[in-house]
Design an enzyme around this catalytic site. Structure first.
Site, PDB file in Angstrom:
ATOM      1  N   ALA A   1       0.794  -1.228   0.000  1.00  0.00           N
ATOM      2  CA  ALA A   1       0.000   0.000   0.000  1.00  0.00           C
ATOM      3  C   ALA A   1       0.828   1.280   0.000  1.00  0.00           C
ATOM      4  O   ALA A   1       0.285   2.358  -0.245  1.00  0.00           O
ATOM      5  CB  ALA A   1      -0.955   0.003   1.196  1.00  0.00           C
ATOM      6  N   ALA A   2       2.126   1.181   0.264  1.00  0.00           N
ATOM      7  CA  ALA A   2       2.987   2.362   0.202  1.00  0.00           C
ATOM      8  C   ALA A   2       3.718   2.462  -1.128  1.00  0.00           C
ATOM      9  O   ALA A   2       4.498   3.386  -1.339  1.00  0.00           O
ATOM     10  CB  ALA A   2       4.003   2.348   1.344  1.00  0.00           C
TER      11      ALA A   2
ATOM     12  N   ILE B   1       2.162   1.843  -7.410  1.00  0.00           N
ATOM     13  CA  ILE B   1       0.856   1.494  -7.973  1.00  0.00           C
ATOM     14  C   ILE B   1      -0.247   1.845  -6.981  1.00  0.00           C
ATOM     15  O   ILE B   1      -1.261   2.454  -7.336  1.00  0.00           O
ATOM     16  CB  ILE B   1       0.798   0.012  -8.366  1.00  0.00           C
ATOM     17  CG1 ILE B   1       1.754  -0.272  -9.520  1.00  0.00           C
ATOM     18  CG2 ILE B   1      -0.629  -0.393  -8.751  1.00  0.00           C
ATOM     19  CD1 ILE B   1       1.849  -1.740  -9.910  1.00  0.00           C
TER      20      ILE B   1
ATOM     21  N   ARG C   1      11.707  -8.621  -9.846  1.00  0.00           N
ATOM     22  CA  ARG C   1      12.859  -9.394 -10.302  1.00  0.00           C
ATOM     23  C   ARG C   1      14.106  -8.525 -10.253  1.00  0.00           C
ATOM     24  O   ARG C   1      14.121  -7.400 -10.758  1.00  0.00           O
ATOM     25  CB  ARG C   1      12.630  -9.901 -11.730  1.00  0.00           C
ATOM     26  CG  ARG C   1      13.672 -10.905 -12.192  1.00  0.00           C
ATOM     27  CD  ARG C   1      13.200 -11.584 -13.464  1.00  0.00           C
ATOM     28  NE  ARG C   1      14.109 -12.611 -13.916  1.00  0.00           N
ATOM     29  CZ  ARG C   1      13.834 -13.466 -14.895  1.00  0.00           C
ATOM     30  NH1 ARG C   1      12.667 -13.401 -15.502  1.00  0.00           N
ATOM     31  NH2 ARG C   1      14.703 -14.377 -15.258  1.00  0.00           N
TER      32      ARG C   1
ATOM     33  N   ARG D   1      14.048 -16.810 -13.043  1.00  0.00           N
ATOM     34  CA  ARG D   1      12.593 -16.795 -12.890  1.00  0.00           C
ATOM     35  C   ARG D   1      12.153 -17.745 -11.784  1.00  0.00           C
ATOM     36  O   ARG D   1      11.226 -17.471 -11.027  1.00  0.00           O
ATOM     37  CB  ARG D   1      11.910 -17.170 -14.216  1.00  0.00           C
ATOM     38  CG  ARG D   1      10.413 -16.918 -14.209  1.00  0.00           C
ATOM     39  CD  ARG D   1       9.819 -17.032 -15.592  1.00  0.00           C
ATOM     40  NE  ARG D   1       8.409 -16.679 -15.601  1.00  0.00           N
ATOM     41  CZ  ARG D   1       7.933 -15.461 -15.711  1.00  0.00           C
ATOM     42  NH1 ARG D   1       8.762 -14.447 -15.802  1.00  0.00           N
ATOM     43  NH2 ARG D   1       6.633 -15.226 -15.730  1.00  0.00           N
TER      44      ARG D   1
ATOM     45  N   ASP E   1      -3.216  -4.863 -20.170  1.00  0.00           N
ATOM     46  CA  ASP E   1      -2.838  -5.277 -21.518  1.00  0.00           C
ATOM     47  C   ASP E   1      -3.983  -5.045 -22.497  1.00  0.00           C
ATOM     48  O   ASP E   1      -3.772  -4.637 -23.641  1.00  0.00           O
ATOM     49  CB  ASP E   1      -2.427  -6.755 -21.516  1.00  0.00           C
ATOM     50  CG  ASP E   1      -1.393  -7.051 -20.454  1.00  0.00           C
ATOM     51  OD1 ASP E   1      -0.319  -6.450 -20.508  1.00  0.00           O
ATOM     52  OD2 ASP E   1      -1.674  -7.866 -19.555  1.00  0.00           O
TER      53      ASP E   1
ATOM     54  N   HIS F   1       0.345 -12.910 -18.192  1.00  0.00           N
ATOM     55  CA  HIS F   1       0.672 -11.483 -18.178  1.00  0.00           C
ATOM     56  C   HIS F   1       2.197 -11.377 -18.242  1.00  0.00           C
ATOM     57  O   HIS F   1       2.874 -11.143 -17.247  1.00  0.00           O
ATOM     58  CB  HIS F   1       0.120 -10.822 -16.914  1.00  0.00           C
ATOM     59  CG  HIS F   1       0.512  -9.373 -16.788  1.00  0.00           C
ATOM     60  ND1 HIS F   1       0.084  -8.417 -17.673  1.00  0.00           N
ATOM     61  CD2 HIS F   1       1.292  -8.733 -15.883  1.00  0.00           C
ATOM     62  CE1 HIS F   1       0.587  -7.242 -17.316  1.00  0.00           C
ATOM     63  NE2 HIS F   1       1.329  -7.418 -16.231  1.00  0.00           N
TER      64      HIS F   1
END
Length: 329
Positions: free
Chosen positions: A14-15, A18, A94, A100, A161, A189
């Site tokens: 939340a910080a 986004i 990443r 991955r 997308d 995604h």
């Protein structure tokens, strides 16, 4: 003045950037409607709690009439207690030199505990929307950890997308984005996703009729959508934030609002074997909603080109599932 009960929404990370673009729009009514109060549970790791205090101060300073409360916590049991929606934004990015497999393993240690806490503490009607990448497999991990909950309560985001693809098609056709419909994003995604131009409509007609450059549709269009996130990072030195937050808003609204006839929305949902996709994967499909539940739209035309592209992204997701198999038991 609204008399509706507040919707309780937990948001992780939340910080972060986004969430900073998201929270104020949720509090203003953009997600659930301008007559629906919201109560926010802001979840962060302990080192980010001081920054989160500043975000909460700003929410206070906006004096949003619909904001029924804000609670900050680093405790998952507290954060997910009684929530109707869990929007899982925070994830481990990443880093240089990270394979991955390493990324999937680290995020498994994040989304597994979150799934268990949601199953234990959230409202019986909770729905879970995963944003943190790799979001397909992170939502798969959370779904398995919360195995007590119906699988169809778990979603992840390909709407960003879809929005990217919609703009590209509109520009190529010389029309407004509102004239573009039925745009599906298939699969992961990631850079293997398949933006579907074959079934897209522009001004009610097939996109392939409205755009004469079919070579661009099969190459430049797909590549632009697949690599748009990397292009944003290269241009601004940081990953998509405002557009990602907008995609989250659009996604949740598309889940709770009936889909227009003849249209679809792009969401990652559990596969039940539709279109030959392995059952159980969290897979990007064309989806419709009746406002209460979502279902994969059947009857999309898939030619050999489309099937080959979808096979590539399916293979990647099957491989990701295999990498986290120990977390799915």
């Amino acid at each position: 003045m609204t008399t509706k009960p507040p919707i309780s929404v937990a948001i992780t990370g939340a910080a972060g950037q986004i969430a900073y673009s998201l929270l104020f729009r949720v509090a203003s009514g953009a997600m659930f409607g301008e007559d629906v109060p919201v109560s926010l549970r802001l979840i962060e790791v302990e080192p980010a709690m001081r920054a989160l205090e500043g975000v909460a101060m700003e929410l206070d300073d906006c004096a949003f009439p619909l904001l029924a409360g804000v609670e900050m916590t680093s405790d998952l049991d507290v954060g997910f207690d009684g929530v109707n929606w869990a929007i899982l934004v925070g994830a481990m990015p990443r880093k240089a030199g990270m394979e991955r497999r390493d990324l999937l393993s680290v995020n498994g240690s994040i989304f597994g505990p979150q799934g268990r806490a949601i199953a234990k503490r959230a409202s019986s009607d909770v729905r879970v929307f995963v944003v943190g990448n790799p979001c397909n497999t992170n939502s798969l991990i959370a779904r398995h950890a919360a195995h007590e909950l119906p699988p169809e309560r778990f979603f992840a985001m390909t709407r960003l997308d879809q929005n990217r693809a919609t703009t590209q098609l509109a520009r190529a056709a010389g029309v407004a984005v509102s004239q573009v419909s039925n745009v599906a994003i298939w699969g992961n995604h990631s850079a293997t996703q398949y933006p579907d131009f074959l079934n897209a409509k522009i001004s009610g007609k097939p996109a392939t009729e409205m755009i004469s450059d079919h070579a661009w549709l099969r190459d430049g269009f797909i590549t632009t959508v697949q690599k748009r996130g990397a292009a944003v990072i290269e241009a601004r030195g940081a990953s998509s934030a405002a557009s990602a937050a907008n995609g989250i808003i659009d996604s949740v609204r598309s889940i709770i609002t009936p889909t227009n006839a003849g249209d679809c929305v792009s969401l990652i949902v559990p596969s039940k074997g539709e279109y030959g996709i392995p059952e159980g994967l969290q897979f990007g499909f064309p989806v419709s909603s009746d406002g209460e539940s979502c279902q994969v739209v059947e009857g999309f035309e898939l030619d050999d080109f489309a099937r080959a592209k979808i096979a590539i992204t399916t293979e990647e997701l099957v491989g990701e599932r295999a990498e986290v198999a120990e977390l799915l038991k």
